[in-house]
Design a protein around this motif. Structure first.
Motif: not given
Length: 59
Positions: A1-15
């Motif tokens: 599940m950590s990869k999903f968290s990384e993906l979410k974090s990346l999306v949020e950082s690009l906002e």
């Protein structure tokens, strides 16, 4: 599940960069968006491969 968290974090950082590019016309932010999207593509492929591997292992 950590990869999903990384993906979410990346999306949020690009906002912020999305906003700067689309609303303010900041071209450097557009470059950061493109780089981030490429990283998301790579990450998504890694997640797909991992899911497929786990799914096949259970057979």
């Amino acid at each position: 599940m950590s990869k999903f968290s990384e993906l979410k974090s990346l999306v949020e950082s690009l906002e912020a960069d999305f906003t700067k590019f689309y609303d303010q016309g900041n071209k450097a932010a557009g470059t950061r968006v493109r780089n981030g999207m490429q990283a998301m593509k790579t990450m998504a492929q890694e997640i797909r491969s991992e899911v497929q591997e786990i799914k096949n292992k259970d057979k």
